[in-house]
Write a protein that holds these residues in place. Structure first.
Motif, PDB file in Angstrom:
ATOM      1  N   TYR A 195       0.756  -1.207   0.027  1.00 35.00           N
ATOM      2  CA  TYR A 195      -0.035  -0.111   0.242  1.00 35.00           C
ATOM      3  C   TYR A 195       0.674   1.223  -0.014  1.00 35.00           C
ATOM      4  N   ALA A 196       2.104   1.119  -0.192  1.00 35.97           N
ATOM      5  CA  ALA A 196       2.991   2.218  -0.105  1.00 35.97           C
ATOM      6  C   ALA A 196       2.458   3.679  -1.033  1.00 35.97           C
ATOM      7  N   ASN A 197       2.014   3.130  -2.242  1.00 32.90           N
ATOM      8  CA  ASN A 197       1.911   4.211  -3.110  1.00 32.90           C
ATOM      9  C   ASN A 197       0.369   4.261  -3.315  1.00 32.90           C
ATOM     10  N   ALA A 198      -0.382   3.828  -2.516  1.00 31.55           N
ATOM     11  CA  ALA A 198      -1.946   4.042  -2.555  1.00 31.55           C
ATOM     12  C   ALA A 198      -2.294   5.679  -2.727  1.00 31.55           C
ATOM     13  N   ALA A 199      -3.412   5.866  -3.259  1.00 28.14           N
ATOM     14  CA  ALA A 199      -3.994   7.136  -3.604  1.00 28.14           C
ATOM     15  C   ALA A 199      -4.569   7.588  -2.533  1.00 28.14           C
ATOM     16  N   GLY A 200      -5.654   6.894  -2.156  1.00 27.07           N
ATOM     17  CA  GLY A 200      -6.488   7.168  -0.885  1.00 27.07           C
ATOM     18  C   GLY A 200      -6.163   6.505   0.506  1.00 27.07           C
ATOM     19  N   PRO A 201      -7.024   6.670   1.259  1.00 19.68           N
ATOM     20  CA  PRO A 201      -6.683   6.112   2.677  1.00 19.68           C
ATOM     21  C   PRO A 201      -6.943   4.550   2.775  1.00 19.68           C
ATOM     22  N   VAL A 202      -5.924   3.947   3.500  1.00 19.64           N
ATOM     23  CA  VAL A 202      -5.761   2.614   3.567  1.00 19.64           C
ATOM     24  C   VAL A 202      -6.110   2.043   5.128  1.00 19.64           C
ATOM     25  N   ALA A 203      -7.022   1.370   5.382  1.00 16.13           N
ATOM     26  CA  ALA A 203      -7.512   0.915   6.589  1.00 16.13           C
ATOM     27  C   ALA A 203      -6.447   0.101   7.052  1.00 16.13           C
ATOM     28  N   PRO A 204      -6.101   0.009   8.614  1.00 19.41           N
ATOM     29  CA  PRO A 204      -5.082  -0.918   9.071  1.00 19.41           C
ATOM     30  C   PRO A 204      -6.104  -2.094   9.177  1.00 19.41           C
ATOM     31  N   ARG A 205      -5.344  -3.281   8.725  1.00 14.45           N
ATOM     32  CA  ARG A 205      -5.693  -4.524   9.037  1.00 14.45           C
ATOM     33  C   ARG A 205      -5.243  -5.538  10.062  1.00 14.45           C
ATOM     34  N   PRO A 206      -6.037  -6.329  10.611  1.00 15.48           N
ATOM     35  CA  PRO A 206      -5.402  -7.285  11.762  1.00 15.48           C
ATOM     36  C   PRO A 206      -4.419  -8.212  11.167  1.00 15.48           C
ATOM     37  N   VAL A 207      -3.377  -8.245  11.667  1.00 15.17           N
ATOM     38  CA  VAL A 207      -2.197  -9.316  11.323  1.00 15.17           C
ATOM     39  C   VAL A 207      -2.942 -10.787  11.277  1.00 15.17           C
ATOM     40  N   HIS A 208      -3.481 -11.122  12.490  1.00 14.61           N
ATOM     41  CA  HIS A 208      -4.035 -12.463  12.951  1.00 14.61           C
ATOM     42  C   HIS A 208      -5.502 -12.399  12.799  1.00 14.61           C
ATOM     43  N   SER A 209      -6.083 -13.110  11.764  1.00 14.37           N
ATOM     44  CA  SER A 209      -7.423 -13.209  11.699  1.00 14.37           C
ATOM     45  C   SER A 209      -7.984 -14.706  12.078  1.00 14.37           C
ATOM     46  N   ALA A 210      -7.419 -15.330  12.250  1.00 11.05           N
ATOM     47  CA  ALA A 210      -7.859 -17.001  12.506  1.00 11.05           C
ATOM     48  C   ALA A 210      -8.725 -16.876  13.950  1.00 11.05           C
ATOM     49  N   LEU A 211      -9.748 -17.642  13.736  1.00  9.17           N
ATOM     50  CA  LEU A 211     -10.852 -17.624  14.897  1.00  9.17           C
ATOM     51  C   LEU A 211     -11.101 -18.988  15.499  1.00  9.17           C
ATOM     52  N   ASP A 212     -11.166 -19.086  16.633  1.00  7.68           N
ATOM     53  CA  ASP A 212     -11.415 -20.417  17.370  1.00  7.68           C
ATOM     54  C   ASP A 212     -12.523 -20.884  17.315  1.00  7.68           C
ATOM     55  N   LEU A 213     -12.693 -22.303  16.776  1.00  6.00           N
ATOM     56  CA  LEU A 213     -13.931 -22.853  16.345  1.00  6.00           C
ATOM     57  C   LEU A 213     -14.596 -23.744  17.204  1.00  6.00           C
ATOM     58  N   SER A 214     -13.940 -23.783  18.309  1.00  8.30           N
ATOM     59  CA  SER A 214     -14.427 -24.882  19.393  1.00  8.30           C
ATOM     60  C   SER A 214     -15.860 -24.687  19.708  1.00  8.30           C
ATOM     61  N   ARG A 215     -16.081 -23.477  20.074  1.00 12.22           N
ATOM     62  CA  ARG A 215     -17.577 -23.232  20.369  1.00 12.22           C
ATOM     63  C   ARG A 215     -18.657 -23.783  19.123  1.00 12.22           C
ATOM     64  N   LEU A 216     -18.489 -23.533  18.344  1.00 10.86           N
ATOM     65  CA  LEU A 216     -19.378 -23.916  17.073  1.00 10.86           C
ATOM     66  C   LEU A 216     -19.127 -25.469  17.125  1.00 10.86           C
ATOM     67  N   GLU A 217     -18.085 -26.150  16.979  1.00  8.01           N
ATOM     68  CA  GLU A 217     -17.995 -27.479  17.251  1.00  8.01           C
ATOM     69  C   GLU A 217     -18.701 -27.735  18.126  1.00  8.01           C
ATOM     70  N   SER A 218     -18.827 -27.435  19.249  1.00 11.63           N
ATOM     71  CA  SER A 218     -19.199 -28.130  20.482  1.00 11.63           C
ATOM     72  C   SER A 218     -20.926 -28.161  20.421  1.00 11.63           C
ATOM     73  N   THR A 219     -21.433 -27.536  19.302  1.00 15.84           N
ATOM     74  CA  THR A 219     -23.013 -27.688  18.993  1.00 15.84           C
ATOM     75  C   THR A 219     -23.381 -28.915  17.737  1.00 15.84           C
ATOM     76  N   GLY A 220     -21.956 -29.539  17.570  1.00 18.58           N
ATOM     77  CA  GLY A 220     -22.265 -30.759  16.650  1.00 18.58           C
ATOM     78  C   GLY A 220     -21.933 -30.312  15.013  1.00 18.58           C
ATOM     79  N   PHE A 221     -21.530 -29.202  14.901  1.00 17.80           N
ATOM     80  CA  PHE A 221     -21.131 -28.683  13.605  1.00 17.80           C
ATOM     81  C   PHE A 221     -19.705 -28.663  13.532  1.00 17.80           C
ATOM     82  N   LYS A 222     -19.084 -29.460  12.250  1.00 16.03           N
ATOM     83  CA  LYS A 222     -17.843 -29.620  12.065  1.00 16.03           C
ATOM     84  C   LYS A 222     -17.513 -28.898  10.581  1.00 16.03           C
TER      85      LYS A 222
END
Length: 252
Positions: free
Chosen positions: A208-235
């Protein structure tokens, strides 16, 4: 317009609407629209559903977090970096006030419309075309996560509804390895034309070094813990298997 509906006809509302132009949300016009779509709209839905005893399903985002933790669970406090993330967090807070609610938190969503995988597939074709002058593509390699395919998210939504899982927030993405956008792009290029080596990894700052407009900051880590959904029986399916199926559909 809410007063014009006969809400007695509905038992469940699934809110799939959102303003997702992350960078445009940093502009004066985009900021207003993002707050209307991602915060005010869900708040109105939550109030309406609460009054009429309706179950509200709302799609959330990993952008409600700053990405400091390598894996995010449903109990992590909100810490959004961008306007988009702030509006999504506000929407989540509003929806959580509805007694019967499911907040389904996603990341890196791929569906029928414009998306990263389709863009990479098109760029792979261009690089493979001897008449096109595009020789390689740069893709960021310092943002890490998993893809969420809308077909699988829909299955998860109807699973929690059908099994009457406890109300609340559920992380809902594909399962499997955590990888970068560059890794995903390379897989798409390789599957499409065998030219994965034409994907050049680059840092977010350099991209994004040469981006013309504003650049939103992004999270580096986006992985989510799936254990709660899996506890409902969904895989949740492995996102790489979902990606393979998704790419196969291009060749059918």
């Amino acid at each position: 317009a809410y007063a014009q509906y006969d809400w007695s006809l509905y038992g469940t509302v699934i809110n799939c609407g959102a303003y997702t132009a992350v960078d445009k949300a940093e502009t004066p016009e985009g900021r207003v629209t993002a707050w209307k779509a991602n915060a005010t709209g869900p708040a109105l839905l939550a109030r309406t559903c609460a009054v009429h005893g309706i179950t509200l399903v709302h799609v959330s985002s990993d952008y409600v977090f700053d990405g400091t933790a390598e894996v995010h669970d449903e109990e992590e406090p909100f810490s959004p970096l961008s306007v988009y993330g702030q509006t999504k967090a506000a929407g989540d807070i509003a929806v959580a006030g509805c007694p019967r609610h499911y907040i389904m938190r996603s990341s890196w969503v791929i569906g029928e419309g414009h998306n990263f995988v389709k863009t990479m597939r098109g760029l792979s074709d261009r690089v493979a075309d001897p008449d096109d002058k595009l020789e390689q593509v740069t893709v960021v390699d310092d943002q890490l996560g998993r893809l969420t395919f809308t077909r699988d998210m829909a299955e998860a939504i109807f699973h929690v509804l059908g099994t009457h899982a406890p109300y609340g927030t559920y992380d809902c993405t594909g399962s499997g390895a955590v990888k970068s956008w560059a890794d995903i792009a390379r897989a798409v290029f390789e599957a499409a034309n065998g030219n994965g080596g034409k994907v050049v990894p680059v840092s977010t700052a350099d991209y994004y070094a040469n981006a013309a407009g504003p650049v939103a900051p992004r999270p580096v880590h986006s992985a989510l813990d799936l254990s709660r959904l899996e506890s409902t029986g969904f895989k949740p399916r492995d996102w790489e298997a979902c990606l393979s199926d998704y790419l196969d559909s291009f060749f059918c």
